[in-house]
Every structure is written in structure tokens, then in C-alpha cells.
Design an enzyme around this catalytic site. Structure first.
Site, PDB file in Angstrom:
ATOM      1  N   GLN A 110       1.317   1.125  12.242  1.00  0.00           N
ATOM      2  CA  GLN A 110       2.254   0.501  11.306  1.00  0.00           C
ATOM      3  C   GLN A 110       3.678   0.815  11.730  1.00  0.00           C
ATOM      4  O   GLN A 110       3.960   1.932  12.156  1.00  0.00           O
ATOM      5  CB  GLN A 110       2.036   1.066   9.905  1.00  0.00           C
ATOM      6  CG  GLN A 110       0.697   0.731   9.300  1.00  0.00           C
ATOM      7  CD  GLN A 110       0.542   1.346   7.920  1.00  0.00           C
ATOM      8  OE1 GLN A 110       0.765   2.535   7.745  1.00  0.00           O
ATOM      9  NE2 GLN A 110       0.169   0.542   6.956  1.00  0.00           N
ATOM     10  N   HIS A 122       9.323   5.224   4.867  1.00  0.00           N
ATOM     11  CA  HIS A 122       9.364   5.516   3.440  1.00  0.00           C
ATOM     12  C   HIS A 122      10.774   5.905   3.062  1.00  0.00           C
ATOM     13  O   HIS A 122      11.372   6.771   3.698  1.00  0.00           O
ATOM     14  CB  HIS A 122       8.344   6.611   3.107  1.00  0.00           C
ATOM     15  CG  HIS A 122       6.950   6.140   3.362  1.00  0.00           C
ATOM     16  ND1 HIS A 122       6.262   6.427   4.508  1.00  0.00           N
ATOM     17  CD2 HIS A 122       6.152   5.324   2.629  1.00  0.00           C
ATOM     18  CE1 HIS A 122       5.094   5.819   4.468  1.00  0.00           C
ATOM     19  NE2 HIS A 122       4.995   5.150   3.349  1.00  0.00           N
ATOM     20  N   LYS A 139       6.284  -5.253  -5.809  1.00  0.00           N
ATOM     21  CA  LYS A 139       6.489  -5.400  -4.364  1.00  0.00           C
ATOM     22  C   LYS A 139       7.000  -6.770  -3.976  1.00  0.00           C
ATOM     23  O   LYS A 139       6.977  -7.711  -4.783  1.00  0.00           O
ATOM     24  CB  LYS A 139       5.209  -5.085  -3.613  1.00  0.00           C
ATOM     25  CG  LYS A 139       4.063  -6.006  -3.974  1.00  0.00           C
ATOM     26  CD  LYS A 139       2.811  -5.670  -3.164  1.00  0.00           C
ATOM     27  CE  LYS A 139       1.680  -6.601  -3.566  1.00  0.00           C
ATOM     28  NZ  LYS A 139       0.518  -6.499  -2.713  1.00  0.00           N
ATOM     29  N   HIS A 184       7.864   1.939   0.187  1.00  0.00           N
ATOM     30  CA  HIS A 184       7.148   1.762   1.463  1.00  0.00           C
ATOM     31  C   HIS A 184       7.639   0.443   2.051  1.00  0.00           C
ATOM     32  O   HIS A 184       7.771  -0.531   1.311  1.00  0.00           O
ATOM     33  CB  HIS A 184       5.647   1.595   1.278  1.00  0.00           C
ATOM     34  CG  HIS A 184       4.977   2.571   0.370  1.00  0.00           C
ATOM     35  ND1 HIS A 184       4.138   3.545   0.831  1.00  0.00           N
ATOM     36  CD2 HIS A 184       5.002   2.715  -0.975  1.00  0.00           C
ATOM     37  CE1 HIS A 184       3.664   4.236  -0.202  1.00  0.00           C
ATOM     38  NE2 HIS A 184       4.173   3.756  -1.302  1.00  0.00           N
TER      39      HIS A 184
HETATM   40 ZN   LIG Z   1       3.441   4.049   2.651  1.00  0.00          ZN
END
Ligand SMILES: [Zn+2]
Ligand SMILES: [Zn+2]
Length: 641
Positions: free
Chosen positions: A384, A388, A472, A518
Site C-alpha cells: 500500500q 496515516h 470516507k 488513513h
Molecule cells: Zn490505515
């Protein structure tokens, strides 16, 4: 009279028992011709079904996903009708709509269907469609339903009926074909103008390997012949662009059963490409105030007990790694967040230190069933482009705006121009599902909506789609073939700061919880590279190409000149290779075209004598003769654009 509320908020009065089709007709004939079904109080209904009470009604056409689903499911019935006409005695399992198209699971008895039979079935479907037969809904008692299918000898429908409560069963009939179905369906078969059967597969009845294997027939239909043509073109083009195929041809990545399924091996050229992407994002992140960290690939069980992942995913994820020391258990990390929370906790934080932005290209492992694995888009180990952000509640909006800037910078540099942002909010009627205070949710949701609006993003808002830990924003990108991919994501999290007891000292000298965000602009390197390969059909932007040029000497006499050229370009950070093979120049050019190398530099007697090169560009052909300096300038200009 009953009141019908339409999606624009307007309310109209109609007689009790009005149908959605009649409502459409009262608005306009043109609309009525396009109505496939209707959403009545959130449930999709036949357009011909009477409405008996005050209701909210949304008419569904081909432009609505639910309209399409109704259309394709109705097409499955049409295919079944065609199959029954062509192959009497055929028995039917289930026939649902798919995201595109539909399938039906069918038992042909002794007959084996092959793709040679498709044309005949398609023709029969269109012949039946032209009769414009209505799909007629009829409630039946369980006893009558059993009697009908016993007489017909269809044990699959009987097996389905067995589980249905009496009073809930409906039949649908179009033309001479009757099916057990709860619906809904389109008004009549006349809407189906083009049909294509796509493929066959085996499917066990009810997914049970101990039961009979049926033939699953996949098909797709359209209201216009031209739409089918366009669809088939996209499929052909998608096959050519399939990242699994191009990944192999361009030597970017590979899989080995010995290493393990779903665990990609990045080959040198793929690694070069990936590292350029990584460096590109890392550079932008440093500018945006991120700090790079590195954490291990495994974590102690206690870390995931604290984070809640153990409780939530324990059984589905990989098995623990046990050390010789008794009772010690580690897990492959499924996400980087818990590790980053622990980094945040390594020192006291004051309100003046926030936001803290920790970034890591962190490799994580998640269990996926082997049947679900697909190239680089569904893997068991992936990296990924994670970060953060730990911030104060009043900083959420500003941080969101900055992340949006970063995501748009990435999309712009890689040629993704068509995207929308989906804002996922919590369901206000079901607040207990979510963690965090009302005040914080209101703050974060407003911050996201305002940030998206101020950045001019095209957005859709989905209520009830938030994660349990926070709202989100996801970016959906349309690629060159119009296919939608979910890429970047930005998520607010109230859960982990709570579980890890993260704190900062406020200006009031009191302890406060930071908000955690995130975010991953690419999503994952694997998925992003897959999408990128398919989007640009392997013709990467020059700055990303693992090999930007290939020098093609006409004969071995010019190899020294080729080497000198190559060194000079490499000194300017332009990378490529030389084709030293003893092949004709035409062959060398063809091979370089296949490898999609952006620039071919041909050197022979004339070029060597004059200190020049003949330049060909992939997909464009001959650009003529240039000096090295001219070529370098052209490349540098192209890379910086
Ligand atoms: Zn995360
Ligand atoms: Zn049906």
C-alpha cells in the site's frame, strides 16, 4: 386518491391502484417508452404493478443501475424461454442479473451445449423478443407452485419452492414460458433488441459439489444493436490490454506456484516502473509534509488484539506464526495502521506538533480464496502507498483538502482525467452501528463534504456507506475503455486512536484524542499498476517507461557508436538499451514496437559519420534525423510536461 412523491420532491395525486407506467405516461410519453421498472419506497417493482398507498416513486430506465439489473434479469427469462423452445425438457436452476449481463444455470439432460449453439439461441431470443410479450406477475399458493413444477418435472424449481413460505410465491409468465420468480421484470420483451451469449461454465446446483453440475450460460442483451457492438469492441480491446497478458509480454511481473499463488514477483522492468511511481509519490509527499517510516511485515498478536483486527478478521486471515518460545504468536500484517499508532506513541505530542503524517510503502498480506485471485488486482500480498495523518479535529478539513490535492496530482500525472469522488456518510437512523461521538461525526462529515466541494470534485454522496469507524472519500476512476476502478481512498478513523489510547496535549494543557486519517492515493502498487497497464495499453508515459529508448545499430560496425550514445543518454538519466542481435533492421524495429519502447534510435553509416541519430517513435513512426542534443531536449521536455 394517493400521493406519489417523485425524486425531485414534487408530489402528485393519483387514483389508488395507479401503476408506475401510468405515472410515467402522465409525465411524458417519451419517458413512458423508456421506463423499465420503478423503485417504490426503495424496493424495485414491476412498472405494471398497482400502487395502493402513498409512496415515494423513482422511475427506472436504462440509465439506472437498478433499471439495467431488471432488464438483464428479464433477459435471463427470455433466454430460458428460447432454450425451452429449442430444447424441450430443459430444466432450470437460477438466472440472476450480473453487473453486466446475466446467467442461467440449466440442466440439458443428455445434451451437451457448445458455443456453436449460441447463434441459434440468440436468434430465437430476438425472434421471441419481437413478440413484445408482457412479463405477467401472478401470486400462487405453495401447493399450486409445487403442482406446476412437479408436472413439468423440474426438480430444481421444486427444491427452491421447498424453502419459500406459502403466500410469498410468485410466478412470472412471458409468452409461453413460466418461471418461479419474485421479480421484478421489465414491461415486455420488446425492449430487448440485441442478444449475445458470451460463455459457458459448469456450476454445481446450490454451489454444492455433491450435487449435479449444471451448465451456466452467460449472456448479455441491449436495447440497441449499436450498444452491443460497442460492448463487444470494449471486450476485445480489454482482452488486448489485459494486464496479465501485457505484464508477461512486457516482462513486468510473474507468478510462480512454488512461491505461492497470489504473491507477485516483480521482474526487473516491472520493478523499475514501480520504483518510479514510488519515487514520484514520495517526492510529492515530502513536499506535503509527510515523514517516511518503515515497519516490520509481522506484528505480535497483542497488537491486533488492541487494534480489534484479531477479533474481526482472526479466523479469516492467515494462521499465526508461532515461535519456539511458548505462547508467542505473530501475524503477517494485514494493514500498517496499528504499527503507525505505535510510532505515534513513541513520544509525547502537543497540539503544536499536529498533524503528524507518517507514510510507508508498507507490504501487507491478506488471505484471499484461490478462486478469487486475479493477476495484480486480487493478490495475497501487496504494497500500500499508505500514510496515516494524526490531527486535531479542527484540522480534518484542511488535511482532507491537502490529500485531495495529492490524489489529483497523481491522477493528472498519469492521465486519468475522468473520475468521481464518492463520499460515504453514516446512516443517521442507525447511529449505534458506529463508533465516535455525534459531534466528531458531524465535524468530519461536514469537513469532507466542504473539502470536496471547495476542490470542485464531482461527487456522489452515499448515506450509510461509511465504515463503522468513520466517514470516507473514495475516488472512482474511469479508464480509457470507460471501465470504473476504485483507486485512491481517504478515511477518517475514530476507532484506532481510542483503542491505542493516542493523545496529544491541547492548548488547554489537557489530554485530547487525535483524529486519524488513513489515505492511499494509488490504493496499492499492485492494483494501481494493473489499472495503469490496462488504461494505457502498456504504452506508459515516457517518465514511467522502464526502457525509454532502444538503439538499433544497422550492423555490428556501429556498435561502438551505439554504446557511446547510450552512455551519453544515461548520463542525463534517460535509460534504455541496445539491440546487439545480428538481425535485419526491419526485424529489430518490429520487435521494439511489440515491446512498446517509446523511442527507437537507428544508427548506421550516415548517422555515425555525422554524429546524429534517426529517431522513430512508438505508434507514430519516423521523426527524422536529430543530433543527440536535440533528442535529449525533446525527451526532457516530454518528461517534465
Ligand atoms: Zn490505515
Ligand atoms: Zn425473474
Amino acid at each position: 386518491m394517493i400521493s406519489i412523491t417523485l425524486p425531485d420532491g414534487s408530489v402528485r395525486e393519483y387514483d389508488k391502484g395507479i401503476t408506475s407506467m401510468q405515472i410515467a405516461q402522465s409525465i411524458s410519453e417519451g419517458l413512458a417508452r423508456n421506463v423499465l421498472a420503478a423503485e417504490v419506497n426503495g424496493e424495485v417493482w414491476d412498472a405494471s404493478r398497482p400502487i395502493e398507498a402513498d409512496s415515494a416513486v423513482k422511475l427506472l430506465t436504462w440509465n439506472d443501475a437498478k433499471g439495467k439489473a431488471t432488464y438483464w434479469h428479464s433477459s435471463a427469462h427470455l433466454m430460458a424461454e428460447a432454450l425451452e423452445a429449442l430444447y424441450p425438457g430443459t430444466k432450470f436452476g437460477i438466472g440472476p442479473a450480473l453487473e453486466t449481463g446475466f446467467y442461467y444455470d440449466v440442466d440439458f439432460g443428455d445434451k451437451t451445449l457448445s458455443s456453436d449453439d449460441f447463434k441459434q439461441i440468440e436468434d430465437k431470443m430476438i425472434e421471441l423478443a419481437k413478440t413484445k410479450s408482457e412479463y405477467i406477475r401472478k401470486p400462487v399458493s405453495k401447493a399450486d407452485a409445487i403442482e406446476y413444477f412437479t408436472e413439468k418435472g423440474d426438480e430444481y424449481k421444486l427444491d427452491l419452492i421447498k424453502d419459500l413460505p406459502d403466500g410469498s410465491i410468485t410466478f412470472y409468465t412471458q409468452g409461453g414460458f413460466t418461471d418461479l420468480c419474485r421479480g421484478p421484470h421489465i414491461p415486455n420483451t420488446g425492449f430487448i433488441k440485441a442478444a449475445k451469449l458470451m460463455s459457458l461454465a459448469g456450476a454445481y446446483w446450490r454451489g454444492d459439489e455433491s450435487r449435479k453440475q449444471l451448465t451456466r450460460i452467460y449472456g448479455v442483451t441491449f436495447p440497441k444493436a449499436s450498444e452491443l457492438t460497442e460492448y463487444l469492441h470494449v471486450i476485445e480491446e480489454a482482452k488486448k490490454r489485459d494486464h496479465r497478458k501485457l505484464g508477461k509480454e512486457l516482462e513486468l511481473f510473474a507468478f510462480s506456484e512454488k512461491v505461492g499463488m497470489g504473491l507477485p514477483l516483480w521482474l526487473p522492468k516491472g520493478t523499475a516502473l514501480r520504483e518510479r511511481l514510488t519515487n514520484f509519490l514520495q517526492k510529492a509527499q515530502v513536499k506535503a509534509g509527510y515523514e517516511q517510516v518503515i515497519t516490520p511485515h509481522i506484528g505480535h498478536k497483542n497488537l491486533y488484539v488492541t487494534s480489534g483486527h484479531y477479533e474481526k478478521y482472526g479466523a479469516d486471515s492467515f494462521q499465526p506464526i508461532k515461535t519456539p518460545q511458548e505462547g508467542e504468536e505473530f501475524f503477517l500484517k494485514p494493514m500498517n495502521c496499528p504499527h503507525h499508532c505505535e510510532i505515534y506513541k513513541t513520544k509525547p505530542r502537543s497540539y503544536k506538533d499536529l498533524p503528524v503524517r507518517l507514510a510507508e510503502f508498507g507490504t501487507v498480506y491478506r488471505y484471499e480464496q484461490s478462486g478469487e485471485l486475479h493477476g495484480l488486482t486480487r493478490v495475497r500480498g501487496f504494497t500500500q502507498d499508505d500514510a496515516h495523518l494524526f490531527c486535531r479535529p479542527d484540522q480534518v478539513k484542511e488535511e482532507f483538502m491537502k490529500v485531495i490535492d495529492l490524489v489529483l496530482y497523481v491522477f493528472g500525472a498519469l492521465g486519468f482525467e475522468d473520475y468521481i469522488a464518492q463520499v460515504s456518510l453514516r446512516d443517521p437512523n442507525n447511529k449505534t452501528k458506529y463508533i465516535g461521538t455525534d459531534e466528531n461525526w458531524a465535524l468530519a462529515e461536514t469537513a469532507i463534504i466542504e473539502a470536496a466541494a471547495e476542490k470542485g470534485l464531482r461527487t456522489v454522496v452515499e448515506t450509510g456507506e461509511a465504515a463503522f469507524y468513520g466517514p470516507k472519500l473514495d475516488f472512482m476512476v474511469k479508464d480509457a475503455l470507460g471501465r470504473k476502478w476504485q483507486l485512491g481512498t481517504i478515511q477518517v478513523d475514530y476507532n484506532l486512536p481510542e483503542r491505542f489510547e493516542l493523545e496529544y496535549t491541547g492548548s488547554d494543557n489537557q489530554k485530547h484524542r487525535p483524529v486519524m486519517i488513513h489515505r492511499a492515493p494509488f490504493g496499492s502498487m499492485e492494483r494501481f499498476v494493473a489499472v495503469l497497464i490496462e488504461h494505457c495499453a502498456g504504452n506508459f508515459p515516457l517518465w514511467l517507461s522502464p526502457e525509454q529508448f532502444i538503439i538499433l545499430p544497422i550492423s555490428e560496425k556501429y556498435e561502438d557508436y551505439a554504446k557511446k550514445l547510450s552512455d551519453e543518454l544515461k548520463d542525463s538519466d534517460i535509460c534504455g538499451l541496445i539491440d546487439f542481435r545480428d538481425e535485419k533492421i526491419g526485424r529489430k524495429i518490429r520487435d521494439a514496437e511489440v515491446k512498446k519502447i517509446p523511442y527507437m534510435l537507428i544508427v548506421g553509416e550516415k548517422e555515425a559519420a555525422e554524429g546524429r541519430i534517426s529517431v522513430r517513435k512508438h505508434g507514430q513512426g519516423d521523426l527524422g534525423s536529430m543530433s543527440i542534443e536535440e533528442f535529449k531536449q525533446q525527451i526532457i521536455k516530454e518528461i517534465t510536461v
